[in-house]
Design an enzyme around this catalytic site. Structure first.
Site, PDB file in Angstrom:
ATOM      1  CE  LYS A  71      13.907   7.663   4.848  1.00  0.00           C
ATOM      2  NZ  LYS A  71      14.503   8.794   4.364  1.00  0.00           N
ATOM      3  CB  CYS A 180      19.740  13.928   0.955  1.00  0.00           C
ATOM      4  SG  CYS A 180      19.544  12.131   0.751  1.00  0.00           S
TER       5      CYS A 180
HETATM    6  C1  LIG Z   1      18.605   4.977   7.096  1.00  0.00           C
HETATM    7  C2  LIG Z   1      18.928   6.619   7.051  1.00  0.00           C
HETATM    8  C3  LIG Z   1      17.854   7.611   6.326  1.00  0.00           C
HETATM    9  C4  LIG Z   1      18.156   8.687   6.525  1.00  0.00           C
HETATM   10  N1  LIG Z   1      17.165   9.581   6.064  1.00  0.00           N
HETATM   11  C5  LIG Z   1      17.802  11.001   6.242  1.00  0.00           C
HETATM   12  C6  LIG Z   1      16.724  12.045   5.558  1.00  0.00           C
HETATM   13  O1  LIG Z   1      15.606  11.362   4.718  1.00  0.00           O
HETATM   14  N2  LIG Z   1      16.808  13.241   5.535  1.00  0.00           N
HETATM   15  C7  LIG Z   1      18.056  13.777   6.169  1.00  0.00           C
HETATM   16  O2  LIG Z   1      18.248  14.921   6.218  1.00  0.00           O
HETATM   17  N3  LIG Z   1      19.015  12.816   6.919  1.00  0.00           N
HETATM   18  C8  LIG Z   1      18.928  11.547   6.679  1.00  0.00           C
HETATM   19  N4  LIG Z   1      19.384  10.507   7.379  1.00  0.00           N
HETATM   20  C9  LIG Z   1      20.895  11.138   8.114  1.00  0.00           C
HETATM   21  C10 LIG Z   1      20.713  11.318   9.553  1.00  0.00           C
HETATM   22  O3  LIG Z   1      19.460  12.252   9.888  1.00  0.00           O
HETATM   23  C11 LIG Z   1      21.843  11.817  10.162  1.00  0.00           C
HETATM   24  O4  LIG Z   1      22.242  13.076   9.650  1.00  0.00           O
HETATM   25  C12 LIG Z   1      23.055  11.015   9.815  1.00  0.00           C
HETATM   26  O5  LIG Z   1      22.977   9.803   9.830  1.00  0.00           O
HETATM   27  C13 LIG Z   1      24.259  11.234  10.715  1.00  0.00           C
HETATM   28  O6  LIG Z   1      23.800  10.748  12.081  1.00  0.00           O
HETATM   29  P1  LIG Z   1      24.109   9.300  13.025  1.00  0.00           P
HETATM   30  O7  LIG Z   1      25.393   9.334  12.610  1.00  0.00           O
HETATM   31  O8  LIG Z   1      23.785   9.590  14.297  1.00  0.00           O
HETATM   32  O9  LIG Z   1      23.304   8.588  12.196  1.00  0.00           O
HETATM   33  C14 LIG Z   1      19.466   9.369   7.319  1.00  0.00           C
HETATM   34  C15 LIG Z   1      20.139   8.499   7.841  1.00  0.00           C
HETATM   35  C16 LIG Z   1      20.097   7.157   7.888  1.00  0.00           C
HETATM   36  C17 LIG Z   1      21.161   6.131   8.484  1.00  0.00           C
END
Ligand SMILES: Cc1cc2nc3c(=O)[nH]c(=O)nc-3n(C[C@H](O)[C@H](O)[C@H](O)COP(=O)(O)O)c2cc1C
Length: 350
Positions: A71, A180
């Site tokens: 972040k 988000c």
């Molecule tokens: C703990 C956590 C924090 C996240 N924070 C953000 C964020 O600040 N902005 C954003 O666009 N996506 C955020 N995401 C979403 C991820 O970028 C991603 O789109 C989502 O987790 C799906 O991908 P994955 O299945 O590989 O985790 C976050 C995901 C997690 C798990």
């Protein structure tokens, strides 16, 4: 068994956010020591067939770290040594935010998933912008720009602009996060007019390349509106998708009842379908995110139209070898199917 299989039980005995903090500290150290070289030798897959050019940025490979993992732009070099071709830092807001009370990240171990309601905790755009300017990253760095807490939909364009201006000269591409689920009023932000107002304000501020990140939960009319907007405004790309507020019946973990955004294996197909929908309707690159954990997962999103993929949750469950394993596996899959490069395979199933 790899080294991560040995440390994982210890990490998983800690609350998810504590474990994440520990991993971050280790990565921060690793990125700045001679160990970085050893890690890169082990994990970077150097092969021209993996290279992708998207929105004027050259990516050495298509596997990136999704927003939320770093972040505050603290571990970009370390993530590059683990073999990732790019990192999207943030979500960043105009000023520092503490986010929601802890606990706010939950493992759904049986489902290889996470639920998070972080609430966009970050150091604020001034600090992140300064870190980005000092960064010497081998691959493109994206900045995920998010709406600040307590800012209404009507005031959102100016708020996004304020954030963008503080990180403008530190990022290679900019992703507008209107999806988000932990940001209050996020549904409203995905309404066509609100989204258009935010995006045009950022274009006016000179934000380029400019991408928008969409939710996997958008009903088809809203998704169609978003896609139209991408074309109308001439955006440079789409990131599909963010976390989901839905809870598939298949979830087994007791933590499925926690409020927040679901990520990981259970969102894979939904995210891929969104990639397919968007890629079939826009001419700009799509970044496929959601449940990518293996080369097969990445390949499926690429064949569905993704020029690049990103991941977060799988890194928690599989650890450092992940990008290497996906990149190596992708080369095998390309060879099996007679493609000369990743770029050749993009959209093969469209
Ligand atoms: C703990 C956590 C924090 C996240 N924070 C953000 C964020 O600040 N902005 C954003 O666009 N996506 C955020 N995401 C979403 C991820 O970028 C991603 O789109 C989502 O987790 C799906 O991908 P994955 O299945 O590989 O985790 C976050 C995901 C997690 C798990």
């Amino acid at each position: 068994m790899n080294a991560y299989d040995i440390v994982k039980p210890a990490l998983f005995s800690l609350p998810a956010e504590t474990a994440h903090g520990l991993v971050h500290s280790l990565l921060g150290v690793a990125g700045e020591t001679p160990l970085a070289r050893a890690l890169a030798d082990r994990y970077v897959v150097d092969d021209d067939r993996l290279a992708v050019e998207a929105f004027d940025c050259p990516f050495d490979n298509p596997v990136g770290v999704a927003a939320g993992f770093d972040k505050n732009a603290e571990v970009v070099p370390a993530l590059a040594t683990l073999g990732f071709g790019s990192v999207e830092v943030g979500g960043v807001t105009a000023r520092p935010q503490t986010g929601n009370p802890r606990p706010r990240v939950f493992r759904l171990r049986e489902d290889r998933a996470l639920v998070n309601r972080m609430g966009l905790n970050n150091d604020g755009a001034a600090v992140v912008g300064e870190r980005l300017r000092r960064l010497d990253a081998p691959g493109p760095v994206g900045v995920n720009v998010a709406k600040s807490e307590h800012v209404s939909g009507a005031d959102a364009p100016a708020d996004y602009r304020e954030t963008y201006e503080q990180v403008a000269d530190g990022g290679d591409f900019f992703v507008v996060n209107v999806s988000c689920p932990n940001s209050q009023g996020f549904e409203e932000l995905q309404n066509r007019d609100r989204m258009a107002a935010v995006l045009t304000e950022l274009q006016d501020a000179g934000a380029a390349p400019l991408l928008v990140k969409l939710s996997p939960d958008l009903p088809e009319p809203a998704l169609a509106d978003a896609v139209d907007l991408v074309e109308e405004l001439g955006l440079d790309g789409v990131v599909a998708t963010n976390t989901s507020t839905e809870r598939p019946e298949s979830l087994k973990s007791p933590n499925r009842v926690e409020t927040g955004g679901l990520s990981g294996e259970p969102v894979t197909d939904r995210a891929t379908e969104t990639v397919r929908y968007v890629a079939g309707r826009v001419d700009v690159p799509v970044v496929g995110v959601g449940g990518v954990a293996t080369a097969e997962d990445a390949y499926e999103k690429i064949r569905a139209g993704a020029s690049l993929v990103q991941l977060y949750t799988a890194l928690v469950y599989r650890g450092p070898p992940l990008a290497r394993d996906i990149n190596r596996g992708l080369l095998d899959l390309l060879e099996r199917d007679g493609f000369d490069s990743v770029e050749d395979a993009v959209g093969a199933d469209l």
